[in-house]
Motif scaffolding. Structure first.
Motif, PDB file in Angstrom:
ATOM      1  N   PRO A 113      -8.717   3.049   5.639  1.00 55.49           N
ATOM      2  CA  PRO A 113      -7.254   3.121   5.828  1.00 55.49           C
ATOM      3  C   PRO A 113      -6.786   2.467   7.140  1.00 55.49           C
ATOM      4  CG  PRO A 113      -8.081   5.231   5.028  1.00 55.49           C
ATOM      5  CD  PRO A 113      -9.281   4.369   5.287  1.00 55.49           C
ATOM      6  N   GLN A 144      -4.543   5.061  -2.193  1.00 53.11           N
ATOM      7  CA  GLN A 144      -5.581   5.945  -1.652  1.00 53.11           C
ATOM      8  C   GLN A 144      -6.605   6.276  -2.740  1.00 53.11           C
ATOM      9  OE1 GLN A 144      -5.000   6.994   1.623  1.00 53.11           O
ATOM     10  NE2 GLN A 144      -7.044   7.853   1.767  1.00 53.11           N
ATOM     11  N   TYR A 174       0.845  -1.205   0.000  1.00 51.82           N
ATOM     12  CA  TYR A 174       0.000   0.000   0.000  1.00 51.82           C
ATOM     13  C   TYR A 174       0.875   1.249   0.000  1.00 51.82           C
ATOM     14  CZ  TYR A 174      -2.833   3.778   2.016  1.00 51.82           C
ATOM     15  OH  TYR A 174      -3.453   4.985   2.247  1.00 51.82           O
ATOM     16  N   PRO A 189      -0.172   5.445  -0.598  1.00 54.77           N
ATOM     17  CA  PRO A 189      -1.297   6.333  -0.934  1.00 54.77           C
ATOM     18  C   PRO A 189      -1.139   7.096  -2.246  1.00 54.77           C
ATOM     19  CG  PRO A 189      -0.105   7.101   1.028  1.00 54.77           C
ATOM     20  CD  PRO A 189       0.426   5.752   0.705  1.00 54.77           C
ATOM     21  N   VAL A 240      -9.253   3.365   0.887  1.00 53.99           N
ATOM     22  CA  VAL A 240      -8.148   2.694   0.198  1.00 53.99           C
ATOM     23  C   VAL A 240      -8.788   1.717  -0.792  1.00 53.99           C
ATOM     24  CG1 VAL A 240      -6.279   1.019   0.504  1.00 53.99           C
ATOM     25  CG2 VAL A 240      -6.515   2.941   2.090  1.00 53.99           C
TER      26      VAL A 240
END
Length: 573
Positions: free
Chosen positions: A428, A384, A355, A357, A389
């Motif tokens: 998130p 993001q 991950y 953003p 997410v």
């Protein structure tokens, strides 16, 4: 980290292969391959090598076809406004382009709508229905979507809008309340061929309209190059009806292409005949890039252009989107690989979940596929998206990634997809927990063998078998795709002649010998195998056969897929 790959040679029924050899009098290895693909008689081989448009099934065999045609003709007669609605990928935009062009040719009150990937998401959207309502549309024809839009199609009904759904995705138990649902995958649809793409289903509706309106069938065939593009891009089975549609679609793409296909061919420098792999690797990514990086409406505008000049204007935008997409994809892949390589914990997992953003939402699925090329395991890339997410998952052969995500559903806001690819959204705050849970699910359920890439080989041959006539028959097996892949061959006990070398720092240019016969070839991104060849020890190689043209001279060459030290026992490790 290059993974050692498993080799598996498919075995054909030798009795059936022998019968086919007696009927066709072509090389026994090719007869074995045909038998593996379900072609066991002279008649089946004739249909396979010489597909005919007359072999296409009647569109009226599809459930609800009569209802769909009647509803469209009613709209024509009562001057209703029709909105052609489709998804933002290649299958959706080509389907919309075909249907819109055909309807518009015979009726003026028609327009098209493509949902915005990020503002509206996949499939039928509330925003799209509201747009139709505000602009007086009373009939929506959805293409490549709609089969799961039960609530939204019910909502459209409250606004006085009827739906005709043309889809090829697997239906749920509950079907939407549409006037007609065209989808051969419905359990009670008698249509004989189940593997059409969304554009293929739309094409069938055009064929039925052509028949009912007493128009020449050639009017429907005008869209075959777009149908072939959708078949190639959607990676549906290249068997039966799809093979016939793709075969004639390629002919049209070469003889009188849609201006959009022609424009993209010009911009990408494609000068030779268009083959199915050109549609997959040149045309499709540029069409998809419009929806990934900006707005897919322009892909339809390019396909429905009345002149080549107009199509080129739109194609330049798609071409630019694709360059931006390539850059984003390369940068994110590089960042992702660096994250894994710098973390012992990530390296030793059975799944990859990353991950960041700032990563571009339009390419996370592509990046997930790229990472599988490096670390062969189920992979999810997250980024993001507004307050949430969002991510894309891709899988390895034989592992159901959708089912694995389903087991993490308590940590997700939403998810959808199928066996090999899926998407999800989450809070998130749940990213870390989701990474852990997904890894636990994969570790508990994946068989270790599925983490080793497998190369499925059609048959074993020797260099002596590779002749021009042998290659010519392989060429007649096109178009290639799922269920009819380009044949992959194994040859054992070949040696390097001393002329093999690395070119452009990453490719392997080789010259190999077996029993006094020498063949040249290329192994893309296989420079790391140079030491194995230059040891001059016998090796076993897996390859496809290509034709190389240099200074007007044509010669056969091998395209290496893998190479291993010679195994004198079976050659299959």
């Amino acid at each position: 980290m290059e993974r050692e790959k498993r080799w598996r040679v498919i075995q054909a029924d030798q009795e059936k292969a022998g019968e086919l050899f007696r009927a066709l009098k072509i090389h026994p290895a090719l007869c074995s391959i045909l038998v593996q693909r379900g072609i066991t008689s002279f008649e089946a081989a004739r249909d396979y090598f010489r597909p005919q448009l007359a072999q296409l099934h009647s569109p009226w065999l599809m459930k609800d076809m009569e209802k769909a045609v009647d509803r469209i003709l009613l709209a024509f007669n009562t001057d209703e406004k029709i909105l052609v609605y489709g998804d933002y990928d290649v299958d959706g935009t080509t389907a919309v382009s075909c249907m819109y062009q055909f309807l518009h040719k015979h009726y003026s009150q028609v327009d098209f709508y493509i949902p915005h990937r990020y503002r509206e998401g996949y499939g039928v959207s509330r925003a799209g229905i509201d747009y139709a309502h505000q602009n007086g549309y009373t009939l929506i024809i959805s293409l490549d979507c709609g089969i799961k839009s039960v609530e939204l199609i019910a909502y459209a009904k409250t606004k006085g809008i009827d739906f005709i759904v043309c889809d090829h995705h697997l239906p749920d138990e509950e079907l939407p309340e549409a006037v007609a649902i065209l989808n051969p995958k419905q359990h009670d649809c008698p249509y004989p061929y189940k593997e059409l793409c969304g554009c293929g289903v739309g094409f069938k509706l055009i064929c039925a309209l052509v028949e009912k309106m007493r128009l020449p069938i050639e009017e429907a065939y005008d869209y075959l190059d777009l149908v072939a593009t959708a078949i190639a891009a959607d990676i549906v089975s290249m068997s039966g009806e799809n093979r016939i549609l793709a075969y004639y679609g390629l002919k049209k793409a070469n003889d009188r292409p849609n201006f959009g296909i022609r424009a993209l061919s010009i911009l990408s420098g494609l000068v030779k005949d268009i083959h199915i792999h050109n549609l997959v690797f040149i045309i499709a990514p540029r069409v998809n890039a419009a929806g990934r990086m900006d707005d897919a409406r322009k892909a339809v505008q390019m396909f429905v252009s009345a002149t080549l000049e107009e199509a080129l204007k739109w194609a330049e935008e798609l071409h630019a989107d694709n360059s931006t997409r390539k850059e984003a994809d390369a940068n994110i892949t590089e960042e992702a690989l660096a994250l894994i390589e710098g973390d012992e914990g990530l390296l030793n997992r059975r799944s990859t979940v990353l991950y960041q953003p700032h990563w571009h939402k339009g390419v996370v699925g592509i990046v997930a596929s790229r990472l599988i090329d490096h670390y062969y395991r189920p992979t999810i890339i997250l980024t993001q998206s507004g307050e949430y997410v969002a991510g894309s998952a891709r899988s390895v052969s034989g592992f159901n990634v959708y089912e694995a995500i389903h087991q993490c559903k308590d940590l997700l806001l939403g998810y959808g997809g199928h066996f090999y690819a899926a998407g999800m959204t989450l809070d998130p705050a749940n990213v870390e927990a989701f990474c852990q849970k997904f890894e636990e699910v994969v570790s508990a359920s994946i068989h270790p063998d599925l983490l080793i890439p497998e190369i499925v080989i059609d048959t074993e041959i020797t260099f002596r078998d590779i002749t021009t006539s042998f290659f010519n028959i392989i060429s007649q097996m096109e178009p290639f795709g799922p269920d009819n892949l380009r044949p992959l061959f194994l040859t054992r006990g070949v040696t390097d002649t001393g002329f093999s070398k690395v070119v452009k720092d990453k490719h392997l240019r080789f010259v190999l010998r077996q029993d006094g016969l020498t063949l040249t070839g290329i192994g893309f991104d296989m420079a790391d195998k140079i030491d194995l060849l230059s040891s001059r020890q016998p090796v076993d190689i897996v390859y496809k056969i290509d034709e190389n043209e240099w200074n007007g001279q044509k010669s056969l060459q091998l395209r290496m897929v893998d190479v291993k030290p010679h195994d004198p026992r079976l050659g299959i490790n």
